[in-house]
Motif scaffolding. Structure first.
Motif, mmCIF file in Angstrom:
data_model
loop_
_atom_site.group_PDB
_atom_site.id
_atom_site.type_symbol
_atom_site.label_atom_id
_atom_site.label_comp_id
_atom_site.label_asym_id
_atom_site.label_seq_id
_atom_site.Cartn_x
_atom_site.Cartn_y
_atom_site.Cartn_z
ATOM 1 N N VAL A 219 1.408 17.030 7.686
ATOM 2 C CA VAL A 219 1.338 15.636 8.118
ATOM 3 C C VAL A 219 2.706 15.004 7.873
ATOM 4 C CG1 VAL A 219 -1.120 15.424 7.652
ATOM 5 C CG2 VAL A 219 0.523 14.892 5.842
ATOM 6 N N PHE B 88 5.204 11.090 8.195
ATOM 7 C CA PHE B 88 5.339 9.660 8.449
ATOM 8 C C PHE B 88 6.822 9.368 8.575
ATOM 9 C CE2 PHE B 88 5.931 5.235 7.303
ATOM 10 C CZ PHE B 88 4.899 4.601 7.988
ATOM 11 N N GLN C 20 -2.361 17.815 -0.690
ATOM 12 C CA GLN C 20 -3.268 16.674 -0.715
ATOM 13 C C GLN C 20 -2.533 15.411 -1.140
ATOM 14 O OE1 GLN C 20 -6.467 16.520 0.415
ATOM 15 N NE2 GLN C 20 -6.054 14.343 0.155
ATOM 16 N N ARG D 219 -0.793 14.137 1.894
ATOM 17 C CA ARG D 219 -1.770 13.620 2.859
ATOM 18 C C ARG D 219 -2.242 12.233 2.433
ATOM 19 N NH1 ARG D 219 -3.381 17.334 6.528
ATOM 20 N NH2 ARG D 219 -2.612 19.437 6.130
ATOM 21 N N THR D 220 -2.454 12.069 1.131
ATOM 22 C CA THR D 220 -2.870 10.766 0.618
ATOM 23 C C THR D 220 -1.769 9.728 0.816
ATOM 24 O OG1 THR D 220 -4.289 11.821 -1.048
ATOM 25 C CG2 THR D 220 -3.635 9.538 -1.442
ATOM 26 N N GLU E 76 -1.391 8.859 4.607
ATOM 27 C CA GLU E 76 -2.508 8.034 5.070
ATOM 28 C C GLU E 76 -2.358 6.597 4.576
ATOM 29 O OE1 GLU E 76 -5.784 6.782 7.046
ATOM 30 O OE2 GLU E 76 -4.724 8.686 7.266
ATOM 31 N N LYS F 252 0.274 4.831 6.677
ATOM 32 C CA LYS F 252 -0.232 4.468 8.002
ATOM 33 C C LYS F 252 -1.117 3.223 7.926
ATOM 34 C CE LYS F 252 -0.033 9.104 10.020
ATOM 35 N NZ LYS F 252 -0.825 10.264 10.541
ATOM 36 N N GLN F 253 -1.859 3.093 6.823
ATOM 37 C CA GLN F 253 -2.737 1.943 6.671
ATOM 38 C C GLN F 253 -1.955 0.662 6.375
ATOM 39 O OE1 GLN F 253 -6.096 1.803 7.055
ATOM 40 N NE2 GLN F 253 -6.129 3.943 7.682
#
Length: 299
Positions: free
Chosen positions: A7, A9, A21, A24-25, A28, A31-32
């Motif tokens: 992933v 960003f 992980q 990934r956290t 995410e 993105k939020q």
């Protein structure tokens, strides 16, 4: 987890990437928070990419229209502020605007917060909560409209408990907190990160981005990087130079080769000698006491 697609960003050199992980956290959460003006506090050891994450978030907010085109990103290293010039540098003077005003309509990036005196931290709290500053010698307030990002080298909660970080400033800057752990704790991120760094490597005209051989990938994943992404980037710089346009192989990377290791018997002999020397030193060269410490008979 290594069979999962990484992933990411951000873009180019302002890009976080990984399979773990933890990443990934982090991705995410980014993105939020990107479509909002919420403050973000990144924390983790030096070299993991906190500054990269900050730039990526700033640039994403510009692309999404949260910040205006051309919005400034002003980094403020609190270690560099002189005690006798704090208000002038932060708030400005007749000679020019301060650092806070320079970030108006953009992003203020605060770095090394726990190393700043608590008095300075509280000064920042008042200015940021008021949304305006008064330059030295001025009669009127100057409005501040900015988004806030901060970076810490350790857990912000621990810094507050230790009395090194003002709790109000921590709340103000950390509406969203994102941890980026040490690279060695997430080995599955090493190769994706290396490939992302190489994909954005500065190139000469007609030069293609450097690639990694299977052997180089295996070596990169198996090695330790106390300096995190910063150290991995330095390793790749050596590989790019030595590969000279071809795919980077393990011989192009500045790692210790197995052939450079001592034979086992020699290594054990060296260790035994150093161990005996330390025992002698601890026992002040008393041979009987040293023998007893080592569990051997004096000969």
């Amino acid at each position: 987890r290594r069979d999962q697609a990484p992933v990411s960003f951000g873009k180019g050199q302002s890009r976080l990437v990984g399979r773990s992980q933890a990443m990934r956290t982090a991705v995410e959460a980014l993105k939020q928070v990107a479509p909002t003006r919420a403050s973000v506090l990144f924390w983790g050891p030096g070299g993991v990419g906190k500054g990269v994450a900050a730039r990526a978030l700033h640039e994403r907010r510009i692309r999404d229209g949260v910040l205006p085109k051309g919005a400034p990103l002003v980094a403020l290293d609190l270690r560099e502020l002189r005690a006798d010039q704090v208000e002038r540098e932060l708030f400005g003077s007749p000679e020019g605007p301060g650092l806070l005003a320079a970030a108006h309509e953009g992003t203020l990036l605060l770095e090394h917060l726990p190393e700043a005196p608590l008095e300075l931290q509280r000064l920042l709290v008042r200015a940021l909560e008021d949304g305006s500053v008064r330059p030295l010698g001025a009669a009127a307030q100057v409005p501040l409209e900015l988004t806030l990002i901060a970076t810490l080298g350790e857990d912000p909660g621990d810094c507050v408990v230790a009395g090194r970080l003002d709790p109000d400033l921590c709340l103000l800057l950390g509406q969203v907190r994102i941890a980026i752990p040490a690279l060695d704790t997430r080995p599955e991120d090493k190769v994706p990160l290396a490939e992302a760094l190489l994909a954005s490597w500065p190139l000469r005209p007609n030069q293609t981005p450097p690639l990694l051989t299977v052997g180089a990938r295996q070596a990169i994943e198996s090695r330790s990087y106390p300096g995190n992404a910063r150290e991995l980037n330095a390793v790749l710089a050596s590989g790019v130079v030595l590969a000279n346009g071809r795919a980077i192989d393990i011989d192009d990377l500045p790692y210790e080769r197995p052939s450079e290791l001592k034979p086992l018997r020699m290594a054990l002999s060296d260790y035994e000698r150093r161990y005996v020397e330390e025992a002698l030193l601890a026992n002040r060269s008393d041979l009987t006491a040293t023998a007893a410490t080592l569990g051997i008979t004096r000969r």
